[in-house]
Design a protein around this motif. Structure first.
Motif, short mmCIF file in Angstrom:
data_model
loop_
_atom_site.label_atom_id
_atom_site.label_comp_id
_atom_site.label_asym_id
_atom_site.label_seq_id
_atom_site.Cartn_x
_atom_site.Cartn_y
_atom_site.Cartn_z
N LEU A 25 0.81 -1.21 0.00
CA LEU A 25 0.00 0.00 0.00
C LEU A 25 0.85 1.27 0.00
N LEU A 26 2.11 1.15 0.35
CA LEU A 26 3.01 2.30 0.33
C LEU A 26 3.81 2.36 -0.96
N VAL A 27 4.22 1.21 -1.47
CA VAL A 27 5.11 1.18 -2.63
C VAL A 27 4.36 1.51 -3.93
N VAL A 28 3.18 0.99 -4.11
CA VAL A 28 2.44 1.24 -5.36
C VAL A 28 2.14 2.72 -5.56
N PRO A 29 1.59 3.44 -4.57
CA PRO A 29 1.38 4.88 -4.77
C PRO A 29 2.69 5.65 -4.97
N LEU A 30 3.76 5.19 -4.33
CA LEU A 30 5.05 5.86 -4.47
C LEU A 30 5.58 5.70 -5.89
N ILE A 31 5.46 4.53 -6.46
CA ILE A 31 5.92 4.29 -7.83
C ILE A 31 5.07 5.08 -8.83
N VAL A 32 3.76 5.06 -8.65
CA VAL A 32 2.87 5.77 -9.57
C VAL A 32 3.10 7.28 -9.49
N SER A 33 3.30 7.79 -8.28
CA SER A 33 3.54 9.23 -8.16
C SER A 33 4.90 9.61 -8.76
N ALA A 34 5.88 8.74 -8.67
CA ALA A 34 7.17 9.01 -9.33
C ALA A 34 7.02 9.02 -10.84
N LEU A 35 6.21 8.11 -11.37
CA LEU A 35 5.97 8.09 -12.83
C LEU A 35 5.21 9.33 -13.28
N ILE A 36 4.24 9.77 -12.48
CA ILE A 36 3.49 10.98 -12.81
C ILE A 36 4.40 12.19 -12.76
N TYR A 37 5.27 12.26 -11.74
CA TYR A 37 6.20 13.38 -11.65
C TYR A 37 7.13 13.42 -12.85
N ARG A 38 7.65 12.26 -13.23
CA ARG A 38 8.57 12.21 -14.37
C ARG A 38 7.87 12.62 -15.67
N ASP A 39 6.64 12.17 -15.85
CA ASP A 39 5.90 12.52 -17.06
C ASP A 39 5.57 14.01 -17.08
N ALA A 40 5.11 14.54 -15.96
CA ALA A 40 4.78 15.97 -15.90
C ALA A 40 6.03 16.82 -16.06
N ASN A 41 7.14 16.37 -15.52
CA ASN A 41 8.40 17.10 -15.66
C ASN A 41 8.89 17.07 -17.11
N ASP A 42 8.70 15.95 -17.79
CA ASP A 42 9.06 15.86 -19.22
C ASP A 42 8.20 16.78 -20.07
N ARG A 43 6.99 17.04 -19.62
CA ARG A 43 6.09 17.93 -20.35
C ARG A 43 6.25 19.39 -19.92
N ASN A 44 7.28 19.68 -19.14
CA ASN A 44 7.61 21.03 -18.66
C ASN A 44 6.46 21.65 -17.88
N SER A 45 5.82 20.87 -17.05
CA SER A 45 4.74 21.37 -16.20
C SER A 45 5.34 22.03 -14.97
N SER A 46 4.82 23.18 -14.60
CA SER A 46 5.28 23.83 -13.38
C SER A 46 4.62 23.22 -12.15
N HIS A 47 3.65 22.35 -12.37
CA HIS A 47 2.93 21.72 -11.26
C HIS A 47 3.25 20.24 -11.14
N ALA A 48 4.43 19.84 -11.56
CA ALA A 48 4.80 18.42 -11.53
C ALA A 48 4.82 17.89 -10.10
N LEU A 49 5.38 18.66 -9.19
CA LEU A 49 5.45 18.20 -7.80
C LEU A 49 4.05 18.14 -7.18
N ALA A 50 3.19 19.06 -7.54
CA ALA A 50 1.82 19.04 -7.01
C ALA A 50 1.06 17.81 -7.51
N TRP A 51 1.23 17.46 -8.77
CA TRP A 51 0.58 16.27 -9.30
C TRP A 51 1.11 15.01 -8.61
#
Length: 86
Positions: A25-51
Motif C-alpha cells: 500500500l506504500l510502494v504502489v502509490p510511491l511508484i505511480v507518483s514518481a511516474l506521474i512526476y517524471r511525465d509531468a516534468n518531461d512535459r515542462n509542467s510547473s505543477h509536476a510536484l503538485a501532481w
C-alpha cells in the motif's frame, strides 16, 4: 501435548502479513507518483510536484479510490499540460 507448543509466538506470521500489505500500500502509490512526476516534468509542467504529491496522498490517505481518481484526472489533463519530451 506440551503447553509450550500451544502458545503463539508474538509477532509471528500476522506481523509479516501486515508488513507486506502496508509495504504494498506504500510502494504502489510511491511508484505511480514518481511516474506521474517524471511525465509531468518531461512535459515542462510547473505543477509536476503538485501532481506527484496529490497522487501519492490521494492514494495513500484516500484509499485506492482516491488514488484512482487523481490518476484518472492526470491522464485526462496531461495532454493540456504540454507535449511529451523529445
Amino acid at each position: 501435548m506440551l503447553p509450550s507448543l500451544q502458545l503463539g509466538v508474538p509477532g509471528g506470521a500476522e506481523i509479516v502479513i501486515l508488513l507486506l500489505i502496508f509495504g504494498i500500500l506504500l510502494v504502489v502509490p510511491l511508484i505511480v507518483s514518481a511516474l506521474i512526476y517524471r511525465d509531468a516534468n518531461d512535459r515542462n509542467s510547473s505543477h509536476a510536484l503538485a501532481w506527484a504529491s496529490g497522487s501519492f496522498f490521494g492514494a495513500f490517505l484516500g484509499g485506492f479510490f482516491g488514488g484512482v481518481v487523481v490518476w484518472a484526472l492526470y491522464l485526462v489533463v496531461r495532454d493540456e499540460i504540454g507535449p511529451a519530451g523529445p
